[in-house]
Design a protein around this motif. Structure first.
Motif, mmCIF file in Angstrom:
data_model
loop_
_atom_site.group_PDB
_atom_site.id
_atom_site.type_symbol
_atom_site.label_atom_id
_atom_site.label_comp_id
_atom_site.label_asym_id
_atom_site.label_seq_id
_atom_site.Cartn_x
_atom_site.Cartn_y
_atom_site.Cartn_z
ATOM 1 N N VAL A 18 -0.763 -11.669 -72.657
ATOM 2 C CA VAL A 18 -1.402 -12.262 -73.807
ATOM 3 C C VAL A 18 -0.232 -12.909 -74.721
ATOM 4 C CG1 VAL A 18 -2.842 -12.169 -75.961
ATOM 5 C CG2 VAL A 18 -3.344 -10.747 -73.886
ATOM 6 N N ILE A 19 1.060 -12.200 -74.931
ATOM 7 C CA ILE A 19 2.137 -12.713 -75.623
ATOM 8 C C ILE A 19 2.667 -13.896 -74.894
ATOM 9 C CG2 ILE A 19 4.138 -12.065 -76.703
ATOM 10 C CD1 ILE A 19 3.200 -9.030 -77.072
ATOM 11 N N SER A 250 -2.551 -13.295 -57.698
ATOM 12 C CA SER A 250 -1.500 -13.358 -58.876
ATOM 13 C C SER A 250 -2.132 -13.138 -60.253
ATOM 14 C CB SER A 250 -0.887 -14.656 -58.708
ATOM 15 O OG SER A 250 -0.406 -15.104 -57.587
ATOM 16 N N VAL A 251 -3.438 -14.021 -60.200
ATOM 17 C CA VAL A 251 -4.410 -13.888 -61.177
ATOM 18 C C VAL A 251 -4.871 -12.315 -61.536
ATOM 19 C CG1 VAL A 251 -6.651 -14.866 -61.936
ATOM 20 C CG2 VAL A 251 -5.231 -16.045 -61.016
ATOM 21 N N ALA A 252 -5.433 -12.005 -60.288
ATOM 22 C CA ALA A 252 -5.783 -10.320 -60.890
ATOM 23 C C ALA A 252 -4.663 -9.769 -61.450
ATOM 24 C CB ALA A 252 -6.342 -9.816 -59.314
ATOM 25 N N ALA A 253 -3.389 -9.593 -60.750
ATOM 26 C CA ALA A 253 -2.158 -8.817 -61.312
ATOM 27 C C ALA A 253 -2.164 -9.268 -62.706
ATOM 28 C CB ALA A 253 -0.993 -9.026 -60.455
ATOM 29 N N ILE A 254 -2.018 -10.432 -63.282
ATOM 30 C CA ILE A 254 -1.751 -10.898 -64.517
ATOM 31 C C ILE A 254 -2.969 -10.404 -65.434
ATOM 32 C CG2 ILE A 254 -1.637 -12.889 -66.080
ATOM 33 C CD1 ILE A 254 -0.401 -14.203 -63.716
ATOM 34 N N GLY A 255 -4.174 -10.354 -64.951
ATOM 35 C CA GLY A 255 -5.069 -10.039 -65.561
ATOM 36 C C GLY A 255 -5.269 -8.506 -65.587
ATOM 37 N N ARG A 265 -10.953 -5.336 -65.884
ATOM 38 C CA ARG A 265 -12.008 -6.084 -66.602
ATOM 39 C C ARG A 265 -12.062 -7.568 -65.994
ATOM 40 N NH1 ARG A 265 -14.000 -3.666 -71.436
ATOM 41 N NH2 ARG A 265 -15.304 -5.495 -71.483
ATOM 42 N N MET A 266 -13.393 -7.778 -65.607
ATOM 43 C CA MET A 266 -13.579 -9.382 -65.127
ATOM 44 C C MET A 266 -13.193 -10.425 -65.862
ATOM 45 S SD MET A 266 -14.033 -9.149 -61.516
ATOM 46 C CE MET A 266 -14.282 -7.947 -60.337
ATOM 47 N N LEU A 267 -14.124 -10.295 -66.972
ATOM 48 C CA LEU A 267 -14.031 -11.589 -67.901
ATOM 49 C C LEU A 267 -12.903 -11.818 -68.541
ATOM 50 C CD1 LEU A 267 -16.231 -13.634 -68.955
ATOM 51 C CD2 LEU A 267 -16.506 -11.628 -70.833
ATOM 52 N N THR A 268 -12.300 -10.785 -69.313
ATOM 53 C CA THR A 268 -11.008 -11.236 -69.863
ATOM 54 C C THR A 268 -9.848 -11.128 -68.943
ATOM 55 O OG1 THR A 268 -11.013 -8.431 -70.246
ATOM 56 C CG2 THR A 268 -11.703 -9.803 -72.058
ATOM 57 N N GLY A 269 -9.917 -10.170 -67.813
ATOM 58 C CA GLY A 269 -8.896 -10.118 -66.883
ATOM 59 C C GLY A 269 -8.671 -11.450 -66.097
ATOM 60 N N ILE A 270 -9.256 -12.037 -65.635
ATOM 61 C CA ILE A 270 -9.599 -13.406 -64.842
ATOM 62 C C ILE A 270 -9.425 -14.468 -65.459
ATOM 63 C CG2 ILE A 270 -10.966 -14.901 -63.392
ATOM 64 C CD1 ILE A 270 -10.158 -12.301 -61.933
ATOM 65 N N THR A 271 -10.106 -14.325 -66.729
ATOM 66 C CA THR A 271 -9.640 -15.415 -67.756
ATOM 67 C C THR A 271 -8.176 -15.649 -68.245
ATOM 68 O OG1 THR A 271 -11.743 -15.245 -68.840
ATOM 69 C CG2 THR A 271 -10.297 -16.484 -70.300
ATOM 70 N N LEU A 272 -7.392 -14.636 -68.627
ATOM 71 C CA LEU A 272 -6.201 -14.442 -68.881
ATOM 72 C C LEU A 272 -5.276 -14.978 -67.781
ATOM 73 C CD1 LEU A 272 -3.611 -13.454 -70.654
ATOM 74 C CD2 LEU A 272 -4.078 -11.245 -69.829
ATOM 75 N N GLY A 273 -5.558 -14.247 -66.626
ATOM 76 C CA GLY A 273 -4.844 -14.681 -65.254
ATOM 77 C C GLY A 273 -4.932 -16.065 -64.861
ATOM 78 N N LEU A 275 -5.843 -18.726 -66.919
ATOM 79 C CA LEU A 275 -5.299 -19.425 -68.107
ATOM 80 C C LEU A 275 -3.543 -19.572 -68.153
ATOM 81 C CD1 LEU A 275 -7.624 -19.091 -71.284
ATOM 82 C CD2 LEU A 275 -7.618 -21.068 -69.614
ATOM 83 N N THR A 276 -3.034 -18.279 -67.865
ATOM 84 C CA THR A 276 -1.855 -18.338 -67.743
ATOM 85 C C THR A 276 -1.076 -19.205 -66.831
ATOM 86 O OG1 THR A 276 -1.856 -15.898 -68.743
ATOM 87 C CG2 THR A 276 0.265 -16.688 -67.511
#
Length: 325
Positions: A18-19, A250-255, A265-273, A275-276
């Motif tokens: 997130v940071i 990659s997205v799953a790992a980041i999330g 968590r699907m919603l927050t994890g996938i969104t974070l991954g 978007l990053t």
């Protein structure tokens, strides 16, 4: 001091990406022109819409401690069949989409059954189907580019209330997956298998049925991503969907979705991954960086994400040992 250091480390492990996302966005906002604008944000989300689609399906499989490497090839075959039916066979769009859905369901059933029935490694099984599916797609397309007609290409710029329609589709599949994962017995079974397959069997979970269902879900989401990508790019080429399975991992790992399954968590994890990776890619394009730079950065991020996951797993093991003592 030791406790403070541990708390800081745990905080960074939990909210590190997130940071990173905030810092990366700020960096590109300062160093490039027009990066932090509403127009560019919608452009990033528009380009990322197919990524959200195939990542939610892949994440459902990863949540069980398994993996689906056939995502990119399924995207290619889905888009190829849909495009050929519409362009060459003049099949109505609805029927073409139903045919694509049927193909995806068949792929998911094959993946799930092969893994469960023959007790095969999910990586080996889906690597095999990845090669077979891509070969089939190349065969039916003759390895040539198939372009979509203009009226379908125009869907790429279609907006509702100033927002691209595929952003709405991405939001729907993301929310749907969150509901399926958290609010249905199927979603709970997937997490239970991810925690411990043998325990899941003892608890009465039908592992074969659940495995088939989650691979069908992954294939269907890959199908949605394939159609969205074809509309965005205006057609289907031989490299279509290539490497997307690694983007999903990659997205799953980041999330924060555990590669060994059972947590995330699907919603927050996938969104974070998503978007990053999408903001980094967009920022590098704005900065005029080499197209190969993104691959280098993506690799570095995956390495950090995997390190974070292994460290968190080590902490959990240590905590369990202390509890048992």
């Amino acid at each position: 001091n030791m406790k403070k250091e541990t708390n800081v480390k745990e905080f960074l492990m939990k909210y590190g990406f997130v940071i990173i996302l905030i810092l990366v966005t700020a960096f590109f906002g300062i160093t490039t022109n027009n990066f932090i604008t509403v127009k560019n944000l919608f452009s990033i989300l528009h380009n990322a819409a197919p990524v959200f689609a195939f990542c939610v399906g892949a994440a459902m499989v990863i949540m069980s401690g398994m993996v689906d490497l056939s995502i990119g090839s399924t995207m290619y075959l889905s888009a190829a069949i849909g495009t050929i039916l519409i362009v060459r066979k003049n099949v109505p769009i609805i029927l073409a989409l139903l045919a694509v859905a049927a193909i995806c369901i068949i792929i998911g059933i094959i993946n799930g059954l092969v893994i469960d029935k023959f007790d095969m490694s999910p990586m080996i099984a889906t690597m095999a189907t990845m090669i077979v599916i891509r070969g089939l797609a190349q065969y039916i397309t003759n390895s040539v580019v198939i372009s979509l007609p203009d009226y379908l290409r125009k869907l790429n710029s279609l907006k509702i209330g100033g927002i691209y329609i595929d952003i709405f589709i991405a939001a729907i599949v993301l929310i749907l997956t969150e509901i399926v994962h958290r609010r249905t017995s199927f979603g709970r079974y997937v997490t239970t298998i991810g925690n411990d397959k043998k325990v899941a069997e003892k608890l009465g979970v039908n592992v074969r049925k659940t495995t088939v269902k989650m691979y069908v879900y992954s294939a269907l989401m890959a199908g949605v991503a394939g159609i969205l990508t074809a509309i965005q790019t205006g057609g289907v080429a031989t490299t279509f969907g290539s490497g997307k399975e690694f983007v999903a991992i990659s997205v799953a790992a980041i999330g924060g979705i555990s590669m060994s399954g059972g947590s995330g968590r699907m919603l927050t994890g996938i969104t974070l991954g998503v978007l990053t990776l999408s903001i980094i890619e967009s920022g590098l394009n704005f900065a005029g960086a080499s197209p190969y730079a993104y691959r280098f950065v993506q690799g570095g991020i995956i390495f950090i994400a995997m390190y974070v996951q292994s460290y968190q797993a080590m902490i959990r093991v240590k905590a369990k040992k202390i509890e048992s003592e």
